[in-house]
Design a protein around this motif. Sequence first.
Motif, PDB file in Angstrom:
ATOM      1  N   GLU A   5     -12.673  -3.444   9.126  1.00 50.55           N
ATOM      2  CA  GLU A   5     -11.542  -2.937   9.910  1.00 50.55           C
ATOM      3  C   GLU A   5     -10.256  -3.016   9.119  1.00 50.55           C
ATOM      4  O   GLU A   5      -9.435  -2.079   9.122  1.00 50.55           O
ATOM      5  N   CYS A   7       0.836  -1.207   0.000  1.00 52.06           N
ATOM      6  CA  CYS A   7       0.000   0.000   0.000  1.00 52.06           C
ATOM      7  C   CYS A   7       0.871   1.258   0.000  1.00 52.06           C
ATOM      8  O   CYS A   7       0.641   2.200  -0.777  1.00 52.06           O
ATOM      9  N   GLN A   8       1.855   1.266   0.886  1.00 52.53           N
ATOM     10  CA  GLN A   8       2.710   2.442   1.021  1.00 52.53           C
ATOM     11  C   GLN A   8       3.629   2.627  -0.177  1.00 52.53           C
ATOM     12  O   GLN A   8       3.852   3.745  -0.653  1.00 52.53           O
ATOM     13  N   LYS A  54       1.653   3.951  -3.143  1.00 50.86           N
ATOM     14  CA  LYS A  54       1.377   5.381  -2.977  1.00 50.86           C
ATOM     15  C   LYS A  54       2.614   6.201  -3.310  1.00 50.86           C
ATOM     16  O   LYS A  54       2.520   7.244  -3.992  1.00 50.86           O
ATOM     17  N   THR A  59     -10.566  -0.111  -1.556  1.00 53.25           N
ATOM     18  CA  THR A  59     -10.567  -1.411  -0.882  1.00 53.25           C
ATOM     19  C   THR A  59     -11.854  -2.157  -1.214  1.00 53.25           C
ATOM     20  O   THR A  59     -12.904  -1.550  -1.425  1.00 53.25           O
ATOM     21  N   LYS A  94      -6.484   1.459   3.797  1.00 50.65           N
ATOM     22  CA  LYS A  94      -6.633   2.841   3.320  1.00 50.65           C
ATOM     23  C   LYS A  94      -5.698   3.781   4.064  1.00 50.65           C
ATOM     24  O   LYS A  94      -5.116   4.697   3.476  1.00 50.65           O
ATOM     25  N   ALA A  95      -5.557   3.566   5.361  1.00 51.93           N
ATOM     26  CA  ALA A  95      -4.680   4.415   6.163  1.00 51.93           C
ATOM     27  C   ALA A  95      -3.225   4.301   5.729  1.00 51.93           C
ATOM     28  O   ALA A  95      -2.421   5.210   5.965  1.00 51.93           O
ATOM     29  N   HIS A  96      -2.888   3.196   5.065  1.00 51.63           N
ATOM     30  CA  HIS A  96      -1.522   2.993   4.594  1.00 51.63           C
ATOM     31  C   HIS A  96      -1.340   3.362   3.120  1.00 51.63           C
ATOM     32  O   HIS A  96      -0.260   3.143   2.559  1.00 51.63           O
ATOM     33  N   GLU A 152     -10.120  -0.243   6.488  1.00 56.95           N
ATOM     34  CA  GLU A 152      -9.677   1.042   7.020  1.00 56.95           C
ATOM     35  C   GLU A 152      -8.168   1.056   7.220  1.00 56.95           C
ATOM     36  O   GLU A 152      -7.504   2.067   6.984  1.00 56.95           O
ATOM     37  N   LEU A 153      -7.622  -0.066   7.671  1.00 57.70           N
ATOM     38  CA  LEU A 153      -6.174  -0.166   7.881  1.00 57.70           C
ATOM     39  C   LEU A 153      -5.424  -0.012   6.554  1.00 57.70           C
ATOM     40  O   LEU A 153      -4.440   0.730   6.468  1.00 57.70           O
TER      41      LEU A 153
END
Length: 324
Positions: free
Chosen positions: A175, A157-158, A161, A188, A181-183, A178-179
């Motif tokens: 859950e 993910c990172q 990006k 998703t 997406k946060a990375h 969300e994890l």
Amino acid sequence: MAKAIRMTATGGPEVLEYVDVEVGEPGPGEARVRQAAIGLNYIDVYFRTGAYPQTLPAGLGMEGAGVVEAVGEGVTHVKPGDRVAYAGRPPGAYAELRNMPASVLVKLPDAIDFDTAAAMMLQGLTVQYLFRRTFPLQGGKTILFHAAAGGVGLIACQWAKALGVTMIGTVGSDEKAELAKAHGCTHTINYNKEDFVERVKEITGGKGVPVVYDSIGKDTFTGSLDCLSPLGMMVSFGAASGPVPPFSLNELASRGSLFITRPSVFNYTAKREDLDSMAADLFHMVESRKIVIGINQRYALKDAGQAHRDLESRKTTGSTILIP
């Protein structure tokens, strides 16, 4: 004597035994490493169950980090006192102390601690070769990556990006969505609620994606092929749900002359110069904070069996390490 996990038979987590082992002087081409942290990976499950055969009795574990205590004849690129990390064969990382091939060791930058190194080497080098070599990614591409909230997935993910890549990631819960997406995961898909093939087509306007990275195997294989655009590449690099069953090559032709590969990090790191360049790329991404390694689970080495249970039941997210 040192403590280590050994197995005399293949099977469930109960075959993992916490025992005393004798660790002598390193032989030619070997180094003795006092380990500070050990990585847990799904490939360890494959060896434990016998899906990947090895001679028994045997150790387990493919990555770790620690300090070199001694080196054998012919070893020049590391020396006693060096901080090192590794991801490579043979299995045996689940140990306080081990003699191992020095050829897989790389020196660890001062800015990266042992826990982080043990959590990132196998998973990070996997993402490095997937994104840099198997299907080299450029900004503007859209990809599908399964298990986006796992250890490999959160690094992916990172990295995606940072490259300016639009990543569609599948997950098993809201859950985990969300994890991911946060990375940095752009889109998703919760495969327990949605049809991932339909969602990929919706997101891409019916075009599909040029590449799918799939570590799930049996459960997602056919759907992954259906997500590819013509001349797209299927990268099958794991089989968490079981091995991909035999299929006709005509399946690739009928979907638009697709490509497929089954890569392994150990082939990509087999040459010393490749290992050094891949590790340098990974270290740069971590030191620059473009990638932050999330260690979401820590277990004592003696509790390796429970760590395996949690990994197989998909209770874990991000990276997991064992502490000797």
